[in-house]
Design a protein around this motif. Structure first.
Motif, mmCIF file in Angstrom:
data_model
loop_
_atom_site.group_PDB
_atom_site.id
_atom_site.type_symbol
_atom_site.label_atom_id
_atom_site.label_comp_id
_atom_site.label_asym_id
_atom_site.label_seq_id
_atom_site.Cartn_x
_atom_site.Cartn_y
_atom_site.Cartn_z
ATOM 1 N N LYS A 32 0.857 -1.180 0.000
ATOM 2 C CA LYS A 32 0.000 0.000 0.000
ATOM 3 C C LYS A 32 0.895 1.232 0.000
ATOM 4 O O LYS A 32 1.816 1.330 0.819
ATOM 5 N N VAL A 33 0.619 2.146 -0.929
ATOM 6 C CA VAL A 33 1.429 3.360 -1.029
ATOM 7 C C VAL A 33 0.518 4.557 -1.272
ATOM 8 O O VAL A 33 -0.629 4.414 -1.709
ATOM 9 N N GLU A 34 1.054 5.720 -0.982
ATOM 10 C CA GLU A 34 0.395 6.964 -1.372
ATOM 11 C C GLU A 34 1.208 7.563 -2.513
ATOM 12 O O GLU A 34 2.411 7.801 -2.374
ATOM 13 N N TYR A 35 0.555 7.795 -3.643
ATOM 14 C CA TYR A 35 1.269 8.254 -4.836
ATOM 15 C C TYR A 35 0.383 9.244 -5.585
ATOM 16 O O TYR A 35 -0.770 8.952 -5.896
ATOM 17 N N GLN A 36 0.921 10.427 -5.816
ATOM 18 C CA GLN A 36 0.196 11.502 -6.503
ATOM 19 C C GLN A 36 -1.154 11.760 -5.852
ATOM 20 O O GLN A 36 -2.169 11.926 -6.516
ATOM 21 N N GLY A 37 -1.148 11.772 -4.533
ATOM 22 C CA GLY A 37 -2.348 12.109 -3.775
ATOM 23 C C GLY A 37 -3.355 10.990 -3.630
ATOM 24 O O GLY A 37 -4.426 11.200 -3.060
ATOM 25 N N ARG A 38 -3.025 9.813 -4.126
ATOM 26 C CA ARG A 38 -3.945 8.675 -4.041
ATOM 27 C C ARG A 38 -3.318 7.521 -3.277
ATOM 28 O O ARG A 38 -2.117 7.281 -3.391
ATOM 29 N N VAL A 39 -4.157 6.804 -2.515
ATOM 30 C CA VAL A 39 -3.715 5.583 -1.871
ATOM 31 C C VAL A 39 -3.950 4.441 -2.841
ATOM 32 O O VAL A 39 -5.055 4.262 -3.359
ATOM 33 N N ARG A 40 -2.907 3.670 -3.093
ATOM 34 C CA ARG A 40 -3.004 2.592 -4.065
ATOM 35 C C ARG A 40 -2.450 1.298 -3.462
ATOM 36 O O ARG A 40 -1.552 1.328 -2.625
ATOM 37 N N LEU B 147 6.752 8.473 -3.840
ATOM 38 C CA LEU B 147 5.673 7.798 -3.124
ATOM 39 C C LEU B 147 5.976 7.715 -1.635
ATOM 40 O O LEU B 147 7.118 7.885 -1.203
ATOM 41 N N ARG B 148 4.938 7.441 -0.878
ATOM 42 C CA ARG B 148 5.075 7.217 0.564
ATOM 43 C C ARG B 148 4.552 5.827 0.865
ATOM 44 O O ARG B 148 3.424 5.489 0.524
ATOM 45 N N LEU C 143 2.946 2.940 2.968
ATOM 46 C CA LEU C 143 1.943 2.869 4.021
ATOM 47 C C LEU C 143 2.048 1.517 4.724
ATOM 48 O O LEU C 143 2.615 0.565 4.181
#
Length: 258
Positions: A5-13, A36-37, A39
Motif C-alpha cells: 500500500k502506497v500513497e502516490y500523486q495524492g492517491r492511496v493505491r 511515493l510514501r 503505508l
C-alpha cells in the motif's frame, strides 16, 4: 506475488512489487519510488504474542519459577498493538525522552478472511500472506502481563514494506529473521524456533475472538532485544519476504511520522 500500500500523486493505491523491488501500478507502469510514501502493509487489528520463541522461554525459565507465578505461562501471552502504533517502511519511530527503546523483529501473518473457531488443520486457509513487523517496545518487567505503556506508544509497530502471498512462502516455519542497527547485525532468529506455530495460534485466538480480513498476527520476537538511540537506522529482514527500514528520532511530544 508481493503487494504494498502506497500513497502516490495524492492517491492511496495497492500495487504489486516487481523486479528490483519497484512498485508497479495496475496499468503496468513503474512508479517513481522517490515520489511515493509507503503505508503500513495492513490496516486491521494487530495481535501480538509474547514469549513465543523456545530459546527466549528457556533463557527466562529461572525467573518464571520465582514467586508469585512459580511456573512459565501455559497459555499464549497476548497483547494488542493499538491503531496509534501503526507505522510503515521508512517511517520514523520516536524514542520517548528518558526511556530505553527496543525494536523487535517478528513475522506478521495477514488474515485474508473472517475466521471464527477455526481448526488448526484449516487455519492456513484463512491467511492472506506474510509481512515483516518491527514491534517496538520499552523494556518490559513481566512477560505475564505485557504493559500497555511499554508497547502502545505512537508509531511503535511498523509493518511492511509489503506482504507476500501465502502460497509464495513454502514454509513460514523456517524463515530467518535478522535485525541490524546502522548496518551491524544485532539480533537473529528463525521461525523454526516458534513454540506455537501459526495454525495453532490462529486456532487458539479464533476460539474466543473473531479475526477479520486485514488483521495481523505478530508471531513473536526472538531473544536478544537491544537498545536503539536517536539517529539509528533499524532494518528488519525476513528471508523470502523483504526488509523493513525505520529511523529512530527524538520524541518532541508530537506524532510519529511515516
Amino acid at each position: 506475488m508481493r503487494h504494498a500500500k502506497v500513497e502516490y500523486q495524492g492517491r492511496v493505491r495497492t500495487v504489486t512489487i516487481g523486479p528490483d523491488d519497484l512498485p508497479i501500478s495496475d496499468d503496468g507502469a513503474v512508479l517513481d519510488v522517490t515520489a511515493l510514501r509507503w503505508l503500513p502493509a495492513s490496516g486491521g487489528t494487530m495481535f501480538g504474542v509474547a514469549l513465543n520463541y523456545r530459546s527466549l522461554l528457556e533463557a527466562r525459565l529461572p525467573e518464571f519459577h520465582q514467586p508469585p507465578y512459580q511456573k512459565p505461562p501455559e497459555k499464549p501471552v497476548l497483547f494488542i498493538k493499538t491503531s496509534n502504533t501503526r507505522n510503515a517502511h521508512q517511517g520514523t519511530v520516536a524514542r520517548p525522552q528518558g526511556e530505553r527503546l527496543q525494536p523487535g523483529p517478528a513475522l506478521g501473518v495477514v488474515i485474508g478472511r473472517r475466521a471464527s473457531r477455526v481448526s488448526e488443520q484449516d487455519a492456513l486457509d484463512y491467511v492472506r500472506g506474510y509481512t515483516v513487523v518491527n514491534e517496538f517496545s520499552l523494556p518490559e518487567d513481566s512477560y505475564y502481563r505485557p504493559a500497555i505503556k511499554a508497547k502502545c506508544r505512537d508509531g511503535f509497530c511498523a509493518l511492511g514494506p509489503w506482504w507476500v502471498d501465502r502460497d509464495d512462502i513454502a514454509n513460514p516455519h523456517d524463515l530467518t529473521l535478522t535485525l541490524t542497527v546502522n548496518g551491524v547485525e544485532k539480533q537473529r532468529g528463525s521461525t523454526a524456533d516458534l513454540i506455537r506455530p501459526i495454525p495453532r495460534l490462529i486456532a487458539e485466538l479464533s476460539e474466543f475472538m473473531t479475526l477479520n480480513e486485514g488483521d495481523v498476527l505478530i508471531t513473536g520476537t526472538p531473544p536478544g532485544r537491544v537498545d536503539v538511540s536517536e539517529g539509528d537506522q533499524v532494518d528488519t529482514t525476513i528471508e523470502s519476504i523483504g526488509t523493513l527500514r525505520n529511523l529512530i528520532v527524538t520524541d518532541h511530544g508530537g506524532e510519529a511520522k511515516q
